[in-house]
Design an enzyme around this catalytic site. Structure first.
Site, PDB file in Angstrom:
ATOM      1  CD  GLN A   1      49.049  62.742  16.600  1.00  0.00           C
ATOM      2  OE1 GLN A   1      49.346  63.775  17.181  1.00  0.00           O
ATOM      3  NE2 GLN A   1      49.930  62.054  15.893  1.00  0.00           N
TER       4      GLN A   1
ATOM      5  CE1 TYR B   1      60.275  54.623  14.587  1.00  0.00           C
ATOM      6  CE2 TYR B   1      59.841  55.806  12.539  1.00  0.00           C
ATOM      7  CZ  TYR B   1      60.738  55.288  13.464  1.00  0.00           C
ATOM      8  OH  TYR B   1      62.084  55.452  13.258  1.00  0.00           O
TER       9      TYR B   1
ATOM     10  CG  ASN C   1      46.180  59.316  13.599  1.00  0.00           C
ATOM     11  OD1 ASN C   1      44.978  59.531  13.671  1.00  0.00           O
ATOM     12  ND2 ASN C   1      47.069  60.292  13.479  1.00  0.00           N
TER      13      ASN C   1
ATOM     14  CD  GLU D   1      53.690  51.035  17.077  1.00  0.00           C
ATOM     15  OE1 GLU D   1      54.366  50.952  18.128  1.00  0.00           O
ATOM     16  OE2 GLU D   1      53.621  52.070  16.404  1.00  0.00           O
TER      17      GLU D   1
ATOM     18  CG  ASP E   1      53.984  60.178  13.372  1.00  0.00           C
ATOM     19  OD1 ASP E   1      54.694  61.079  13.857  1.00  0.00           O
ATOM     20  OD2 ASP E   1      52.809  59.969  13.727  1.00  0.00           O
TER      21      ASP E   1
ATOM     22  CB  CYS F   1      56.289  65.325  17.580  1.00  0.00           C
ATOM     23  SG  CYS F   1      57.386  64.014  18.106  1.00  0.00           S
TER      24      CYS F   1
ATOM     25  CD  GLU G   1      52.859  66.144  15.618  1.00  0.00           C
ATOM     26  OE1 GLU G   1      52.824  64.940  15.351  1.00  0.00           O
ATOM     27  OE2 GLU G   1      53.023  66.577  16.767  1.00  0.00           O
TER      28      GLU G   1
END
Length: 361
Positions: A185, A213, A218, A234, A294, A319, A353
């Protein structure tokens, strides 16, 4: 479409984004969004510059969209972190003074963190040798950074090939490895606010979390402290390795990480076919109450959207508010928006976002 960098107009630009998000979520009866603003300058922790030759020297350059041959030469970059701005002239002086460092250098990338770490990647149109390494080592020491040299098919690392970030969520500090070249980020201050919002929205749970994801972990790290167990997916190998290091570093031991796409996970949950990568993981033992997503800018594809429908709660960080709205439209017959938020990760641009918590009706 980008607005000019103008801190005096920040509030007006942010108001326009809030109005846009309200408008997109209005058809779904969304509550008023919580709004998390950004520092007005020095908020961007990473930056990438091409180099442009003029007057026999290489300069930092940027290009307007679609204007590849018209460089805008710059000496500083006010949206980038103070550390990047301090490093820029010192790095430029180093490549100008050294044939080894400057010869056929065409791009530099900076990655800094709120914790004070910094890494510089220098990209070359020539092979790198020991002579380069000697000078790069001196440079790394002088600047107090890690330096990575890249040329076709080769990478030389002076120091570490990751930067360390530390973020405070609800009074606990989480440590993150951010590998060179992997997604992070860019706005650290807003990322910290985003993690705190997601942590709060999750609440304390006695069931399990499925995360799609997960990147470098994070959100995984703070959210794992709110639930019994997490199954996280992921597909990027670099991100998976970083996430595993981060789980270990933070002594978070209730997360299983698998390299599956959302589509493959759907097949596994529907028992369409077995996956070797799920060996030793009993999907039936999980009691998933929440799914956290995300997704990339394109949002969730229709099948992944259908997968999320089976969960009581969907925590969604987006996003791209347009694809978020399209996904909510697909889910609105079974889920309603309980809370929503806007995170101004990218000031002075139209990008935003946002986050929503969807709960089964």
């Amino acid at each position: 479409m980008s607005a000019a960098f103008d801190p005096s107009s920040y509030a007006t630009q942010l108001d326009a984004k809030v109005a846009r998000l309200r408008e997109l979520l209005a058809p779904f009866g969304a509550p008023e969004p919580a709004v998390f603003d950004s520092p007005r300058e020095h908020y961007r922790l990473r930056a990438e510059f091409r180099l442009w030759r003029e007057d026999g020297q290489r300069h930092y350059a940027m290009f307007a969209p679609g204007e590849k041959h018209k460089a805008i030469l710059i000496d500083d970059f006010p949206i980038a972190s103070e550390r990047i701005n301090a490093l820029m002239p010192r790095l430029k002086a180093a490549w100008q003074a050294s044939e080894e460092l400057g010869n056929r250098l065409f791009q530099v990338e900076f990655l800094t963190t709120l914790a004070g770490d910094a890494m510089i990647t220098m990209c070359y149109h020539r092979p790198l040798d020991e002579a380069w390494e000697v000078e790069a080592r001196q440079l790394a020491e002088a600047l107090g950074v890690s330096v990575i040299g890249r040329s076709k098919g080769k990478r030389l690392v002076i120091g570490r090939d990751y930067a360390v970030e530390k973020l405070d969520v609800a009074g606990r500090v989480f440590s993150y490895r951010q590998p060179e070249g992997a997604f992070t980020q860019p706005n650290g201050a807003v990322n910290q606010k985003m993690l705190s919002w997601a942590f709060e929205a999750m609440g304390d749970r006695e069931d399990d979390l499925l995360e799609l994801y997960c990147g470098n972990g994070n959100f995984t790290l703070p959210l794992a402290t709110r639930v019994r167990q997490v199954l996280a997916t992921e597909i990027s190998k670099t991100s998976v390795n970083a996430a595993l290091s981060n789980l270990d570093e933070n002594a978070v031991d209730n997360v299983r990480l698998v390299r599956l796409s959302a589509e493959e996970l759907t097949q596994a949950l529907n028992e369409v076919r077995p996956f070797r990568r799920l060996e030793g993981i009993d999907l039936k033992s999980y009691q998933f109450g929440t799914v956290f997503v995300d997704p990339p800018r394109a949002g969730m594809d229709p099948d992944t959207c259908e997968l999320t429908r089976r969960f009581e709660r969907i925590l969604y960080i987006s996003c791209n508010p347009e694809t978020l709205a399209a996904n909510i439209a697909q889910l609105q017959d079974t889920h309603r928006i309980e809370r929503c938020a806007l995170f101004d990760q990218f000031p002075y641009t139209h990008h935003m976002e946002s986050g929503v918590l969807l709960v089964r009706r």
